[in-house]
Design a protein around this motif. Structure first.
Motif, PDB file in Angstrom:
ATOM      1  N   UNK A  69     -14.874  31.047  58.811  1.00  8.03           N
ATOM      2  CA  UNK A  69     -13.621  30.330  58.589  1.00  8.03           C
ATOM      3  C   UNK A  69     -13.193  29.597  59.854  1.00  8.03           C
ATOM      4  N   UNK A  70     -14.150  28.987  60.551  1.00  6.48           N
ATOM      5  CA  UNK A  70     -13.868  28.159  61.717  1.00  6.48           C
ATOM      6  C   UNK A  70     -13.937  26.693  61.305  1.00  6.48           C
ATOM      7  N   UNK A  71     -13.531  25.819  62.178  1.00 11.67           N
ATOM      8  CA  UNK A  71     -13.499  24.396  61.875  1.00 11.67           C
ATOM      9  C   UNK A  71     -14.875  23.870  61.457  1.00 11.67           C
ATOM     10  N   UNK A  72     -15.950  24.505  61.933  1.00 10.56           N
ATOM     11  CA  UNK A  72     -17.311  24.081  61.595  1.00 10.56           C
ATOM     12  C   UNK A  72     -18.033  25.090  60.710  1.00 10.56           C
ATOM     13  N   UNK A  73     -17.277  25.910  59.987  1.00 10.16           N
ATOM     14  CA  UNK A  73     -17.873  27.028  59.257  1.00 10.16           C
ATOM     15  C   UNK A  73     -18.460  26.718  57.902  1.00 10.16           C
ATOM     16  N   UNK A  74     -18.215  25.530  57.352  1.00  6.96           N
ATOM     17  CA  UNK A  74     -18.725  25.188  56.030  1.00  6.96           C
ATOM     18  C   UNK A  74     -19.905  24.247  56.150  1.00  6.96           C
ATOM     19  N   UNK A  75     -20.966  24.576  55.434  1.00  7.80           N
ATOM     20  CA  UNK A  75     -22.165  23.740  55.381  1.00  7.80           C
ATOM     21  C   UNK A  75     -22.290  23.198  53.962  1.00  7.80           C
ATOM     22  N   UNK A  76     -22.873  21.994  53.854  1.00 10.04           N
ATOM     23  CA  UNK A  76     -23.083  21.450  52.523  1.00 10.04           C
ATOM     24  C   UNK A  76     -24.316  20.559  52.483  1.00 10.04           C
ATOM     25  N   UNK A  77     -24.914  20.524  51.310  1.00  9.19           N
ATOM     26  CA  UNK A  77     -26.031  19.634  51.018  1.00  9.19           C
ATOM     27  C   UNK A  77     -25.631  18.903  49.743  1.00  9.19           C
ATOM     28  N   UNK A 155      -9.331  27.549  56.679  1.00  7.20           N
ATOM     29  CA  UNK A 155      -9.748  28.200  55.437  1.00  7.20           C
ATOM     30  C   UNK A 155     -10.117  27.163  54.376  1.00  7.20           C
ATOM     31  N   UNK A 156     -11.172  27.459  53.613  1.00  8.98           N
ATOM     32  CA  UNK A 156     -11.562  26.590  52.510  1.00  8.98           C
ATOM     33  C   UNK A 156     -10.556  26.762  51.369  1.00  8.98           C
ATOM     34  N   UNK A 157     -10.687  25.946  50.331  1.00  8.08           N
ATOM     35  CA  UNK A 157      -9.683  25.947  49.265  1.00  8.08           C
ATOM     36  C   UNK A 157      -9.622  27.294  48.538  1.00  8.08           C
ATOM     37  N   UNK A 158     -10.761  27.961  48.353  1.00  8.17           N
ATOM     38  CA  UNK A 158     -10.742  29.288  47.714  1.00  8.17           C
ATOM     39  C   UNK A 158      -9.920  30.272  48.538  1.00  8.17           C
ATOM     40  N   UNK A 159     -10.123  30.264  49.854  1.00 13.12           N
ATOM     41  CA  UNK A 159      -9.373  31.169  50.729  1.00 13.12           C
ATOM     42  C   UNK A 159      -7.894  30.796  50.771  1.00 13.12           C
ATOM     43  N   UNK A 160      -7.585  29.507  50.728  1.00 15.79           N
ATOM     44  CA  UNK A 160      -6.181  29.084  50.691  1.00 15.79           C
ATOM     45  C   UNK A 160      -5.512  29.664  49.446  1.00 15.79           C
ATOM     46  N   UNK A 161      -6.154  29.511  48.297  1.00 17.53           N
ATOM     47  CA  UNK A 161      -5.595  30.064  47.062  1.00 17.53           C
ATOM     48  C   UNK A 161      -5.408  31.581  47.173  1.00 17.53           C
ATOM     49  N   UNK A 162      -6.449  32.295  47.612  1.00 21.31           N
ATOM     50  CA  UNK A 162      -6.383  33.763  47.596  1.00 21.31           C
ATOM     51  C   UNK A 162      -5.558  34.340  48.741  1.00 21.31           C
ATOM     52  N   UNK A 163      -5.821  33.890  49.968  1.00 25.02           N
ATOM     53  CA  UNK A 163      -5.177  34.524  51.127  1.00 25.02           C
ATOM     54  C   UNK A 163      -3.768  34.014  51.393  1.00 25.02           C
ATOM     55  N   UNK A 164      -3.504  32.746  51.092  1.00 20.78           N
ATOM     56  CA  UNK A 164      -2.186  32.178  51.358  1.00 20.78           C
ATOM     57  C   UNK A 164      -1.264  32.337  50.150  1.00 20.78           C
ATOM     58  N   UNK A 165      -1.790  32.063  48.954  1.00 17.40           N
ATOM     59  CA  UNK A 165      -0.936  32.044  47.760  1.00 17.40           C
ATOM     60  C   UNK A 165      -1.185  33.198  46.791  1.00 17.40           C
TER      61      UNK A 165
END
Length: 191
Positions: A69-77, A155-165
């Motif tokens: 959950x760092x600024x560079x923590x998400x990878x995508x292809x 935090x990615x959107x899943x974490x925003x939904x779960x951890x914040x809201x």
């Protein structure tokens, strides 16, 4: 896989953010009603999933992987696909059944290679996603808008939904806007 350098400023006012972006010289790229299917790997893997998304103009198929959950923590292809529903059908034939369908509304701006995505998702307040080619560029963009790193989340959107809201996205098969949210969106469609 490509590294995503991104942060989110939560619970923002569309109006105030648009004013800030205009003031700093950001250019509006477009207004999008996005829809996506999210699929689990077979077998399911924590922190990895497949996303098929369309913004009404372009459809993409993406493998997403959250390493941290760092600024560079998400990878995508990611690749572009020619048809959203046909790609969903091909994935179904391969055994991939969507875990969920999700929609969101986005107004996209850009400035000096940085994307500023003003997002409204169902059930939560709007947020601004800032994405760039490097952590340094993300940090510059945060400062340009008058914030510090303490004002944003990685935090990615899943974490925003779960951890914040406190909302478990995995339990929602169809994440769609309600009538009041659609009225909010209608105010910004032609901006």
């Amino acid at each position: 896989m490509k590294t995503e350098y991104e942060v989110r400023k939560l619970d923002v006012s569309f109006e105030k953010i648009i004013q800030k972006l205009n003031r700093v010289g950001a250019k509006k790229v477009g207004v999008y009603h996005q829809k996506r299917y999210v699929y689990d790997f077979i077998p399911a893997q924590k922190g990895r999933w497949i996303r098929l998304r369309s913004n009404g103009k372009v459809s993409t198929l993406t493998i997403k992987e959250v390493k941290s959950l760092h600024v560079d923590g998400t990878k995508e292809l990611e690749i572009m696909v020619s048809d959203f529903e046909d790609t969903n059908e091909i994935l179904a034939k391969l055994g991939y059944i969507p875990r969920t369908f999700q929609e969101n509304f986005r107004i996209e701006y850009t400035l000096d290679g940085v994307n500023f995505d003003l997002d409204k998702w169902p059930m939560i307040p709007p947020h601004l996603e800032i994405e760039a080619k490097s952590e340094e560029d993300v940090l510059k963009a945060i400062t340009l808008l008058g914030w510090s790193v303490d004002d944003v989340t990685t935090q990615d959107i899943d974490a925003v939904y779960s951890k914040i809201y406190g909302i478990d996205l995995d339990s929602i098969k169809m994440l769609k806007f309600n009538e009041s949210e659609n009225k909010f969106i209608n105010n910004y469609e032609s901006i």
